[in-house]
Design a protein around this motif. Structure first.
Motif, PDB file in Angstrom:
ATOM      1  N   GLN A  21       0.854  -1.195  -0.126  1.00 48.37           N
ATOM      2  CA  GLN A  21      -0.015  -0.058  -0.245  1.00 48.37           C
ATOM      3  C   GLN A  21       0.949   1.372   0.196  1.00 48.37           C
ATOM      4  O   GLN A  21       0.348   2.118  -0.515  1.00 48.37           O
ATOM      5  N   GLU A  22       2.181   1.181   0.490  1.00 46.40           N
ATOM      6  CA  GLU A  22       3.205   2.135   0.543  1.00 46.40           C
ATOM      7  C   GLU A  22       4.402   1.751  -0.013  1.00 46.40           C
ATOM      8  O   GLU A  22       5.088   0.773   0.545  1.00 46.40           O
ATOM      9  N   VAL A  23       5.107   2.593  -0.659  1.00 48.60           N
ATOM     10  CA  VAL A  23       6.495   2.093  -1.254  1.00 48.60           C
ATOM     11  C   VAL A  23       7.097   3.546  -1.045  1.00 48.60           C
ATOM     12  O   VAL A  23       6.904   4.616  -1.442  1.00 48.60           O
ATOM     13  N   ALA A  24       8.374   3.473  -0.288  1.00 50.72           N
ATOM     14  CA  ALA A  24       8.909   4.809  -0.021  1.00 50.72           C
ATOM     15  C   ALA A  24      10.475   4.402  -0.049  1.00 50.72           C
ATOM     16  O   ALA A  24      10.804   3.447   0.194  1.00 50.72           O
ATOM     17  N   ALA A  81      14.686   1.499   2.035  1.00 47.51           N
ATOM     18  CA  ALA A  81      13.309   1.455   0.945  1.00 47.51           C
ATOM     19  C   ALA A  81      12.266   0.700   2.073  1.00 47.51           C
ATOM     20  O   ALA A  81      12.612   0.065   3.074  1.00 47.51           O
ATOM     21  N   LEU A  82      11.191   1.140   1.856  1.00 46.07           N
ATOM     22  CA  LEU A  82      10.220   0.580   2.926  1.00 46.07           C
ATOM     23  C   LEU A  82       8.953   0.067   1.923  1.00 46.07           C
ATOM     24  O   LEU A  82       8.352   0.706   1.101  1.00 46.07           O
ATOM     25  N   PHE A  83       8.521  -1.152   2.212  1.00 50.06           N
ATOM     26  CA  PHE A  83       7.412  -1.662   1.403  1.00 50.06           C
ATOM     27  C   PHE A  83       6.279  -2.141   2.697  1.00 50.06           C
ATOM     28  O   PHE A  83       6.565  -3.026   3.459  1.00 50.06           O
ATOM     29  N   PHE A 120       4.960  14.015   7.455  1.00 49.42           N
ATOM     30  CA  PHE A 120       5.564  14.595   6.537  1.00 49.42           C
ATOM     31  C   PHE A 120       6.993  13.969   5.913  1.00 49.42           C
ATOM     32  O   PHE A 120       7.807  14.470   5.989  1.00 49.42           O
ATOM     33  N   GLY A 121       6.843  12.397   6.358  1.00 46.86           N
ATOM     34  CA  GLY A 121       8.138  11.620   5.780  1.00 46.86           C
ATOM     35  C   GLY A 121       8.879  11.281   6.817  1.00 46.86           C
ATOM     36  O   GLY A 121      10.068  10.926   6.587  1.00 46.86           O
ATOM     37  N   LEU A 122       9.090  11.889   8.026  1.00 49.53           N
ATOM     38  CA  LEU A 122      10.025  11.802   9.004  1.00 49.53           C
ATOM     39  C   LEU A 122       9.770  10.263   9.754  1.00 49.53           C
ATOM     40  O   LEU A 122       8.662   9.889  10.031  1.00 49.53           O
ATOM     41  N   ASN A 123      11.001   9.974  10.442  1.00 48.32           N
ATOM     42  CA  ASN A 123      10.655   9.067  11.302  1.00 48.32           C
ATOM     43  C   ASN A 123      11.802   8.815  12.013  1.00 48.32           C
ATOM     44  O   ASN A 123      13.129   9.304  11.826  1.00 48.32           O
ATOM     45  N   ILE A 124      11.757   7.859  13.263  1.00 49.67           N
ATOM     46  CA  ILE A 124      12.708   8.003  14.287  1.00 49.67           C
ATOM     47  C   ILE A 124      12.923   6.443  14.634  1.00 49.67           C
ATOM     48  O   ILE A 124      11.861   5.682  14.741  1.00 49.67           O
ATOM     49  N   LYS A 149      11.410  10.378   4.242  1.00 46.86           N
ATOM     50  CA  LYS A 149      11.386   9.759   2.935  1.00 46.86           C
ATOM     51  C   LYS A 149      11.428  10.790   1.947  1.00 46.86           C
ATOM     52  O   LYS A 149      10.568  11.735   1.813  1.00 46.86           O
ATOM     53  N   LEU A 150      12.118  10.372   0.998  1.00 48.48           N
ATOM     54  CA  LEU A 150      12.636  11.146  -0.165  1.00 48.48           C
ATOM     55  C   LEU A 150      11.418  10.979  -1.346  1.00 48.48           C
ATOM     56  O   LEU A 150      11.034  12.003  -1.711  1.00 48.48           O
ATOM     57  N   ILE A 151      11.189   9.740  -1.518  1.00 47.39           N
ATOM     58  CA  ILE A 151      10.134   9.451  -2.341  1.00 47.39           C
ATOM     59  C   ILE A 151       9.025   8.407  -1.773  1.00 47.39           C
ATOM     60  O   ILE A 151       9.398   7.813  -0.887  1.00 47.39           O
ATOM     61  N   LYS A 152       7.858   8.725  -2.042  1.00 45.27           N
ATOM     62  CA  LYS A 152       6.637   7.973  -1.310  1.00 45.27           C
ATOM     63  C   LYS A 152       5.654   7.801  -2.367  1.00 45.27           C
ATOM     64  O   LYS A 152       5.218   8.648  -2.771  1.00 45.27           O
ATOM     65  N   LEU A 153       5.048   6.543  -2.398  1.00 42.65           N
ATOM     66  CA  LEU A 153       4.124   6.258  -3.417  1.00 42.65           C
ATOM     67  C   LEU A 153       3.088   5.414  -2.648  1.00 42.65           C
ATOM     68  O   LEU A 153       3.269   4.678  -1.744  1.00 42.65           O
ATOM     69  N   GLY A 154       1.694   5.747  -2.807  1.00 44.60           N
ATOM     70  CA  GLY A 154       0.729   5.233  -2.011  1.00 44.60           C
ATOM     71  C   GLY A 154       0.451   5.924  -0.842  1.00 44.60           C
ATOM     72  O   GLY A 154       0.781   6.928  -0.428  1.00 44.60           O
TER      73      GLY A 154
END
Length: 199
Positions: A20-23, A57-59, A157-161, A193-198
């Motif tokens: 559902q999300e690829v980043a 990368a995150l799937f 906003f694409g941030l994670n820790i 996350k520089l690129i996020k799809l989904g």
């Protein structure tokens, strides 16, 4: 360990199709590293502060995610015995494959295997005020395997820790060494996350 790595990679390949999300993103942070040796009497081991940085990368599918990473990581230890002080600086290229289990509001638990390859570093030995420097590859095996355990928070906003503990499972001493040791590294990371799809 190899079977677990293959299983997680296969699950990741399936998820990459159904995700559902690829980043794709970057991350970095601090290391608090040490080694777990068959400790000799009179030897004191202390942690060594380093850093790590790289890409991921995150799937993600619903409450489960697979996150492969490639990280440059500065590890090692500081130890002393008698009148000798040693500063061991090991540089690794680490490849963790992390299973992320999402709980709520982006909070997640993390577990997975990690393979590391020594890319450089040095070992500085000081005796009586005189320091000698040797190549790290003379002291440590070229490959390392660990199990990563941790927790994280995917923020808006694409941030994670992340906070993660990498527990070494392989003996990294070179052949002929009387001391065996395994890497132990606690990491605190921040990513974006520089690129996020989904979703």
């Amino acid at each position: 360990m190899k079977k677990l790595l293959i299983l997680i990679i296969c699950v990741g390949a399936i998820q990459s199709v159904m995700a559902q999300e690829v980043a794709i993103g970057i991350k970095g942070g601090l290391n608090f590293a040490n080694v777990n040796p068959n400790q000799s009497a009179g030897t004191t081991y202390n942690s060594r502060t380093g850093y790590h940085f790289g890409a991921f990368a995150l799937f993600k599918l619903s409450k489960i995610g697979i996150q492969p990473e490639v990280l440059f990581s500065k590890q090692g230890s500081k130890y002393s015995f008698s009148s000798t002080n040693v500063d061991a600086n090991f540089n690794y290229i680490n490849i963790p494959v992390i299973l992320k289990i999402y709980l709520m509001a982006g909070l997640n638990l993390q577990v997975g295997p990690q393979i590391g390859f020594v890319s450089g570093g040095d070992v500085k030995t000081t005796i009586g005020g005189v320091t000698t420097t040797q190549n790290a590859k003379d002291f440590v095996k070229g490959a390392d395997t660990s199990v990563a355990l941790g927790a994280g928070w995917d923020l808006p906003f694409g941030l994670n820790i992340d906070a993660r503990y990498n527990l070494g499972v392989s003996d990294n001493s070179v052949n002929g060494s009387s001391t065996t040791f395994k890497n132990q590294v606690f990491q605190i990371s921040a990513g974006f996350k520089l690129i996020k799809l989904g979703n």
